[in-house]
Design a protein around this motif. Structure first.
Motif, PDB file in Angstrom:
ATOM      1  N   ARG A  73       0.819  -1.219   0.000  1.00  0.00           N
ATOM      2  CA  ARG A  73       0.000   0.000   0.000  1.00  0.00           C
ATOM      3  C   ARG A  73       0.851   1.266   0.000  1.00  0.00           C
ATOM      4  O   ARG A  73       0.322   2.362  -0.018  1.00  0.00           O
ATOM      5  CB  ARG A  73      -0.907   0.024   1.226  1.00  0.00           C
ATOM      6  N   GLY A  74       2.159   1.120   0.091  1.00  0.00           N
ATOM      7  CA  GLY A  74       3.037   2.281   0.123  1.00  0.00           C
ATOM      8  C   GLY A  74       3.387   2.760   1.524  1.00  0.00           C
ATOM      9  O   GLY A  74       3.995   3.818   1.696  1.00  0.00           O
ATOM     10  N   THR A  75       3.028   1.982   2.535  1.00  0.00           N
ATOM     11  CA  THR A  75       3.334   2.320   3.925  1.00  0.00           C
ATOM     12  C   THR A  75       4.756   1.896   4.252  1.00  0.00           C
ATOM     13  O   THR A  75       5.172   0.789   3.897  1.00  0.00           O
ATOM     14  CB  THR A  75       2.362   1.597   4.881  1.00  0.00           C
ATOM     15  N   GLN A  76       5.496   2.774   4.906  1.00  0.00           N
ATOM     16  CA  GLN A  76       6.813   2.362   5.397  1.00  0.00           C
ATOM     17  C   GLN A  76       6.581   1.541   6.660  1.00  0.00           C
ATOM     18  O   GLN A  76       5.876   1.983   7.573  1.00  0.00           O
ATOM     19  CB  GLN A  76       7.701   3.565   5.724  1.00  0.00           C
ATOM     20  N   VAL A  77       7.150   0.357   6.706  1.00  0.00           N
ATOM     21  CA  VAL A  77       7.026  -0.518   7.868  1.00  0.00           C
ATOM     22  C   VAL A  77       8.387  -0.597   8.549  1.00  0.00           C
ATOM     23  O   VAL A  77       9.390  -0.920   7.914  1.00  0.00           O
ATOM     24  CB  VAL A  77       6.537  -1.928   7.459  1.00  0.00           C
ATOM     25  N   LEU A  78       8.396  -0.283   9.834  1.00  0.00           N
ATOM     26  CA  LEU A  78       9.608  -0.413  10.649  1.00  0.00           C
ATOM     27  C   LEU A  78       9.464  -1.639  11.526  1.00  0.00           C
ATOM     28  O   LEU A  78       8.419  -1.856  12.139  1.00  0.00           O
ATOM     29  CB  LEU A  78       9.797   0.823  11.536  1.00  0.00           C
ATOM     30  N   LEU A  79      10.517  -2.441  11.576  1.00  0.00           N
ATOM     31  CA  LEU A  79      10.522  -3.638  12.407  1.00  0.00           C
ATOM     32  C   LEU A  79      11.642  -3.553  13.430  1.00  0.00           C
ATOM     33  O   LEU A  79      12.690  -2.953  13.175  1.00  0.00           O
ATOM     34  CB  LEU A  79      10.695  -4.890  11.546  1.00  0.00           C
ATOM     35  N   PRO A  80      11.425  -4.176  14.590  1.00  0.00           N
ATOM     36  CA  PRO A  80      12.439  -4.096  15.645  1.00  0.00           C
ATOM     37  C   PRO A  80      13.637  -4.990  15.393  1.00  0.00           C
ATOM     38  O   PRO A  80      13.536  -6.038  14.761  1.00  0.00           O
ATOM     39  CB  PRO A  80      11.673  -4.566  16.882  1.00  0.00           C
ATOM     40  N   VAL A  81      14.757  -4.524  15.917  1.00  0.00           N
ATOM     41  CA  VAL A  81      15.996  -5.288  15.961  1.00  0.00           C
ATOM     42  C   VAL A  81      16.414  -5.282  17.428  1.00  0.00           C
ATOM     43  O   VAL A  81      16.638  -4.211  18.008  1.00  0.00           O
ATOM     44  CB  VAL A  81      17.088  -4.642  15.079  1.00  0.00           C
ATOM     45  N   LEU A  82      16.474  -6.462  18.034  1.00  0.00           N
ATOM     46  CA  LEU A  82      16.806  -6.558  19.448  1.00  0.00           C
ATOM     47  C   LEU A  82      18.291  -6.288  19.657  1.00  0.00           C
ATOM     48  O   LEU A  82      19.147  -6.944  19.053  1.00  0.00           O
ATOM     49  CB  LEU A  82      16.432  -7.935  19.990  1.00  0.00           C
ATOM     50  N   LEU A  83      18.580  -5.318  20.509  1.00  0.00           N
ATOM     51  CA  LEU A  83      19.963  -4.958  20.825  1.00  0.00           C
ATOM     52  C   LEU A  83      20.476  -5.808  21.995  1.00  0.00           C
ATOM     53  O   LEU A  83      19.676  -6.394  22.740  1.00  0.00           O
ATOM     54  CB  LEU A  83      20.040  -3.474  21.163  1.00  0.00           C
ATOM     55  N   PRO A  84      21.783  -5.871  22.208  1.00  0.00           N
ATOM     56  CA  PRO A  84      22.339  -6.685  23.299  1.00  0.00           C
ATOM     57  C   PRO A  84      21.800  -6.307  24.686  1.00  0.00           C
ATOM     58  O   PRO A  84      21.705  -7.163  25.560  1.00  0.00           O
ATOM     59  CB  PRO A  84      23.850  -6.432  23.208  1.00  0.00           C
ATOM     60  N   ASP A  85      21.409  -5.038  24.880  1.00  0.00           N
ATOM     61  CA  ASP A  85      20.867  -4.616  26.177  1.00  0.00           C
ATOM     62  C   ASP A  85      19.352  -4.790  26.261  1.00  0.00           C
ATOM     63  O   ASP A  85      18.711  -4.304  27.186  1.00  0.00           O
ATOM     64  CB  ASP A  85      21.259  -3.173  26.487  1.00  0.00           C
ATOM     65  N   ASP A  86      18.754  -5.475  25.286  1.00  0.00           N
ATOM     66  CA  ASP A  86      17.316  -5.746  25.183  1.00  0.00           C
ATOM     67  C   ASP A  86      16.484  -4.524  24.811  1.00  0.00           C
ATOM     68  O   ASP A  86      15.254  -4.593  24.843  1.00  0.00           O
ATOM     69  CB  ASP A  86      16.750  -6.400  26.449  1.00  0.00           C
ATOM     70  N   ASP A  87      17.116  -3.412  24.464  1.00  0.00           N
ATOM     71  CA  ASP A  87      16.368  -2.306  23.864  1.00  0.00           C
ATOM     72  C   ASP A  87      16.109  -2.653  22.406  1.00  0.00           C
ATOM     73  O   ASP A  87      16.695  -3.598  21.864  1.00  0.00           O
ATOM     74  CB  ASP A  87      17.150  -0.991  23.969  1.00  0.00           C
ATOM     75  N   LEU A  88      15.243  -1.877  21.757  1.00  0.00           N
ATOM     76  CA  LEU A  88      14.899  -2.131  20.368  1.00  0.00           C
ATOM     77  C   LEU A  88      15.431  -1.039  19.462  1.00  0.00           C
ATOM     78  O   LEU A  88      15.193   0.146  19.696  1.00  0.00           O
ATOM     79  CB  LEU A  88      13.371  -2.215  20.208  1.00  0.00           C
ATOM     80  N   ASP A  89      16.166  -1.425  18.446  1.00  0.00           N
ATOM     81  CA  ASP A  89      16.518  -0.571  17.325  1.00  0.00           C
ATOM     82  C   ASP A  89      15.418  -0.825  16.293  1.00  0.00           C
ATOM     83  O   ASP A  89      14.590  -1.722  16.460  1.00  0.00           O
ATOM     84  CB  ASP A  89      17.893  -0.975  16.776  1.00  0.00           C
ATOM     85  N   TRP A  90      15.385  -0.052  15.232  1.00  0.00           N
ATOM     86  CA  TRP A  90      14.358  -0.205  14.199  1.00  0.00           C
ATOM     87  C   TRP A  90      14.999  -0.146  12.828  1.00  0.00           C
ATOM     88  O   TRP A  90      15.977   0.578  12.620  1.00  0.00           O
ATOM     89  CB  TRP A  90      13.286   0.880  14.345  1.00  0.00           C
ATOM     90  N   ALA A  91      14.446  -0.915  11.897  1.00  0.00           N
ATOM     91  CA  ALA A  91      14.940  -0.938  10.521  1.00  0.00           C
ATOM     92  C   ALA A  91      13.740  -1.064   9.587  1.00  0.00           C
ATOM     93  O   ALA A  91      12.732  -1.687   9.939  1.00  0.00           O
ATOM     94  CB  ALA A  91      15.903  -2.104  10.310  1.00  0.00           C
ATOM     95  N   PRO A  92      13.832  -0.484   8.392  1.00  0.00           N
ATOM     96  CA  PRO A  92      12.717  -0.594   7.441  1.00  0.00           C
ATOM     97  C   PRO A  92      12.605  -2.010   6.890  1.00  0.00           C
ATOM     98  O   PRO A  92      13.613  -2.678   6.660  1.00  0.00           O
ATOM     99  CB  PRO A  92      13.070   0.407   6.345  1.00  0.00           C
ATOM    100  N   TYR A  93      11.370  -2.431   6.680  1.00  0.00           N
ATOM    101  CA  TYR A  93      11.085  -3.742   6.107  1.00  0.00           C
ATOM    102  C   TYR A  93      10.827  -3.570   4.624  1.00  0.00           C
ATOM    103  O   TYR A  93      10.002  -2.761   4.211  1.00  0.00           O
ATOM    104  CB  TYR A  93       9.848  -4.341   6.781  1.00  0.00           C
ATOM    105  N   SER A  94      11.542  -4.351   3.824  1.00  0.00           N
ATOM    106  CA  SER A  94      11.377  -4.260   2.375  1.00  0.00           C
ATOM    107  C   SER A  94      10.963  -5.599   1.766  1.00  0.00           C
ATOM    108  O   SER A  94      11.077  -5.792   0.567  1.00  0.00           O
ATOM    109  CB  SER A  94      12.675  -3.769   1.727  1.00  0.00           C
ATOM    110  N   GLY A  95      10.510  -6.513   2.596  1.00  0.00           N
ATOM    111  CA  GLY A  95      10.048  -7.797   2.099  1.00  0.00           C
ATOM    112  C   GLY A  95      10.942  -8.962   2.441  1.00  0.00           C
ATOM    113  O   GLY A  95      10.556 -10.110   2.260  1.00  0.00           O
ATOM    114  N   SER A  96      12.142  -8.698   2.938  1.00  0.00           N
ATOM    115  CA  SER A  96      13.018  -9.812   3.300  1.00  0.00           C
ATOM    116  C   SER A  96      13.421  -9.704   4.764  1.00  0.00           C
ATOM    117  O   SER A  96      13.573  -8.614   5.307  1.00  0.00           O
ATOM    118  CB  SER A  96      14.257  -9.847   2.398  1.00  0.00           C
ATOM    119  N   LEU A  97      13.584 -10.879   5.364  1.00  0.00           N
ATOM    120  CA  LEU A  97      13.962 -10.975   6.770  1.00  0.00           C
ATOM    121  C   LEU A  97      15.147 -11.912   6.897  1.00  0.00           C
ATOM    122  O   LEU A  97      15.317 -12.822   6.089  1.00  0.00           O
ATOM    123  CB  LEU A  97      12.790 -11.518   7.593  1.00  0.00           C
TER     124      LEU A  97
END
Length: 191
Positions: A73-97
């Motif tokens: 639909r053209g929506t930017q989707v951000l997905l979490p990336v778990l950091l070593p300290d258990d905080d969450l970083d974020w990265a755009p999803y482009s269809g591959s994981l």
């Protein structure tokens, strides 16, 4: 009186995870399809330029189909990336994981930093339960409570659950961040 504290949460988590363990593949697929349908029909989700979401693990509700439909639909989707300290970083999803530690799946795109969640118009979060006041209970690591603390007021936050996980009361501690809505296979409800 609302139950509180780590012991009350631990006992409730154990019961909820046992109930999820009883869900079969057909039930999980049907729940994922219904949740996707409810979210894609919601006007606020449809208008969102950016949605922060997650990739379901195990018997968590949701699906990659939802993520793909949002991107289509053209929506930017951000997905979490778990950091070593258990905080969450974020990265755009482009269809591959790609597979990350602990069996998690994460996007293979550039990391945007923990503050990127503040750019989302809608935030979808996993959980184990929520109550009528929007108090969400997760798995206990605190990653999402810390991330939700960085979401600006007025941004729609939706916990994604199975039917039967919306309770009268959920144990609460001071660090718990409430959510604005819940979506289950039965529908989407704002608090």
């Amino acid at each position: 009186m609302r139950p509180s504290g780590p012991m009350a949460k631990r006992d409730l988590r154990r019961r909820l995870l046992a109930a999820r363990a009883g869900l079969g593949p057909t039930e999980l697929a049907q729940a994922a399809a219904e949740i996707t349908q409810h979210l894609l029909a919601d006007q606020q989700v449809c208008r969102a330029r950016t949605v922060a979401a997650y990739v379901p693990v195990g018997r968590e509700p949701g699906s990659a189909r939802l993520l793909d439909a949002l991107v289509a639909r053209g929506t930017q989707v951000l997905l979490p990336v778990l950091l070593p300290d258990d905080d969450l970083d974020w990265a755009p999803y482009s269809g591959s994981l790609v597979e990350a530690s602990g069996g998690l799946l994460e996007p293979d795109g550039a990391r945007l930093g923990p503050q990127a969640i503040a750019e989302a118009d809608v935030v979808l979060v996993p959980g184990l339960a929520v109550d009528a006041h929007g108090i969400r209970m997760g798995r206990g690591g605190g990653s999402y409570d810390r991330a939700l603390a960085g979401v600006p007021a007025g941004v729609l936050t939706i916990v994604v659950l199975h039917d039967g996980e919306v309770l009268d009361q959920v144990p609460c501690e001071p660090h718990d961040c409430p959510v604005g809505a819940v979506v289950t296979p039965s529908g989407l409800h704002r608090f």
